[in-house]
Design a protein around this motif. Sequence first.
Motif, mmCIF file in Angstrom:
data_model
loop_
_atom_site.group_PDB
_atom_site.id
_atom_site.type_symbol
_atom_site.label_atom_id
_atom_site.label_comp_id
_atom_site.label_asym_id
_atom_site.label_seq_id
_atom_site.Cartn_x
_atom_site.Cartn_y
_atom_site.Cartn_z
ATOM 1 N N MET A 56 0.851 -1.191 0.000
ATOM 2 C CA MET A 56 0.000 0.000 0.000
ATOM 3 C C MET A 56 0.884 1.237 0.000
ATOM 4 N N SER A 57 0.356 2.317 -0.546
ATOM 5 C CA SER A 57 1.082 3.578 -0.514
ATOM 6 C C SER A 57 0.902 4.215 0.863
ATOM 7 N N VAL A 58 1.765 5.166 1.172
ATOM 8 C CA VAL A 58 1.656 5.905 2.433
ATOM 9 C C VAL A 58 0.291 6.592 2.496
ATOM 10 N N SER A 59 -0.137 7.178 1.385
ATOM 11 C CA SER A 59 -1.442 7.857 1.342
ATOM 12 C C SER A 59 -2.588 6.885 1.588
ATOM 13 N N GLU A 60 -2.517 5.706 0.995
ATOM 14 C CA GLU A 60 -3.561 4.700 1.202
ATOM 15 C C GLU A 60 -3.604 4.259 2.662
ATOM 16 N N LEU A 61 -2.428 4.079 3.260
ATOM 17 C CA LEU A 61 -2.369 3.689 4.672
ATOM 18 C C LEU A 61 -2.952 4.782 5.560
ATOM 19 N N ALA A 62 -2.592 6.025 5.275
ATOM 20 C CA ALA A 62 -3.111 7.148 6.067
ATOM 21 C C ALA A 62 -4.632 7.197 5.986
ATOM 22 N N ALA A 63 -5.176 7.014 4.793
ATOM 23 C CA ALA A 63 -6.635 7.038 4.624
ATOM 24 C C ALA A 63 -7.286 5.863 5.341
ATOM 25 N N ALA A 64 -6.720 4.677 5.202
ATOM 26 C CA ALA A 64 -7.294 3.485 5.835
ATOM 27 C C ALA A 64 -7.283 3.583 7.351
ATOM 28 N N LEU A 65 -6.240 4.194 7.901
ATOM 29 C CA LEU A 65 -6.087 4.286 9.354
ATOM 30 C C LEU A 65 -6.685 5.567 9.937
ATOM 31 N N GLY A 66 -7.019 6.509 9.083
ATOM 32 C CA GLY A 66 -7.582 7.774 9.559
ATOM 33 C C GLY A 66 -6.575 8.620 10.306
ATOM 34 N N ILE A 67 -5.314 8.561 9.859
ATOM 35 C CA ILE A 67 -4.250 9.346 10.489
ATOM 36 C C ILE A 67 -3.524 10.148 9.416
ATOM 37 N N SER A 68 -2.619 11.006 9.840
ATOM 38 C CA SER A 68 -1.942 11.883 8.890
ATOM 39 C C SER A 68 -0.884 11.133 8.076
ATOM 40 N N HIS A 69 -0.622 11.675 6.910
ATOM 41 C CA HIS A 69 0.447 11.174 6.037
ATOM 42 C C HIS A 69 1.774 11.214 6.794
ATOM 43 N N ALA A 70 2.001 12.301 7.522
ATOM 44 C CA ALA A 70 3.251 12.455 8.280
ATOM 45 C C ALA A 70 3.402 11.366 9.336
ATOM 46 N N SER A 71 2.312 11.006 9.982
ATOM 47 C CA SER A 71 2.361 9.961 10.998
ATOM 48 C C SER A 71 2.721 8.614 10.380
ATOM 49 N N VAL A 72 2.130 8.304 9.225
ATOM 50 C CA VAL A 72 2.455 7.048 8.532
ATOM 51 C C VAL A 72 3.913 7.076 8.076
ATOM 52 N N SER A 73 4.380 8.204 7.571
ATOM 53 C CA SER A 73 5.773 8.314 7.121
ATOM 54 C C SER A 73 6.748 8.098 8.273
ATOM 55 N N GLU A 74 6.427 8.644 9.432
ATOM 56 C CA GLU A 74 7.276 8.451 10.604
ATOM 57 C C GLU A 74 7.308 6.974 11.019
ATOM 58 N N THR A 75 6.153 6.336 11.004
ATOM 59 C CA THR A 75 6.081 4.905 11.331
ATOM 60 C C THR A 75 6.834 4.086 10.291
ATOM 61 N N ARG A 76 6.695 4.457 9.029
ATOM 62 C CA ARG A 76 7.403 3.765 7.942
ATOM 63 C C ARG A 76 8.904 3.765 8.197
ATOM 64 N N GLN A 77 9.438 4.921 8.568
ATOM 65 C CA GLN A 77 10.878 5.023 8.823
ATOM 66 C C GLN A 77 11.303 4.095 9.946
ATOM 67 N N SER A 78 10.513 4.053 11.001
ATOM 68 C CA SER A 78 10.806 3.191 12.139
ATOM 69 C C SER A 78 10.734 1.718 11.737
ATOM 70 N N LEU A 79 9.734 1.368 10.951
ATOM 71 C CA LEU A 79 9.569 -0.022 10.505
ATOM 72 C C LEU A 79 10.670 -0.446 9.535
ATOM 73 N N GLU A 80 11.085 0.480 8.681
ATOM 74 C CA GLU A 80 12.196 0.181 7.762
ATOM 75 C C GLU A 80 13.479 -0.057 8.553
ATOM 76 N N LYS A 81 13.714 0.800 9.532
ATOM 77 C CA LYS A 81 14.906 0.671 10.366
ATOM 78 C C LYS A 81 14.921 -0.670 11.096
#
Length: 161
Positions: A56-81
């Motif tokens: 899923m794209s970051v935008s799709e995740l943000a929409a599905a979870l009802g949270i901000s794009h920035a919040s998903v991006s921050e989580t993405r970085q942590s999960l990648e790490k």
Amino acid sequence: MKDYVAEMRGAALGARLRRLSAAIDADATRIYAAMGLRFEQRWFGVINQLSLNGPMSVSELAAALGISHASVSETRQSLEKAGLVLSEPDRRDSRRRTLALSRSGEVLVDRLRPLWSAFDEAARRLDAEAGEVTQALARLEQALARQSLHDRIAALIGHRD
């Protein structure tokens, strides 16, 4: 000692929600640690969506979870790490990122599924014990969708943007 947040009732709504969220997250963290799993509760939404839906794209995740794009991006970085997700530019739009579980992420999800089932059942029982509080929270979300807290306060003080 008095509990200020409890005494203030609706006036301390945000503080009450933060306190409950912190308590739930702390208990979840304790369970993961007790099971010998390195998993942060804040990862759940993204990991769960990717395990259910595939990439899923970051935008799709943000929409599905009802949270901000920035919040998903921050989580993405942590999960990648942590090596649990892979991220690559979207084939259709190089400005977007598509996330997918890594092999390590898939293995972890397989280990977590039984635990998540226990989380779900415990949450259902807690909600029932508390008088179906999730229904009240849904009504709160609907009320805020009708008129934001900002707009409600601005109306009370006669402020216009």
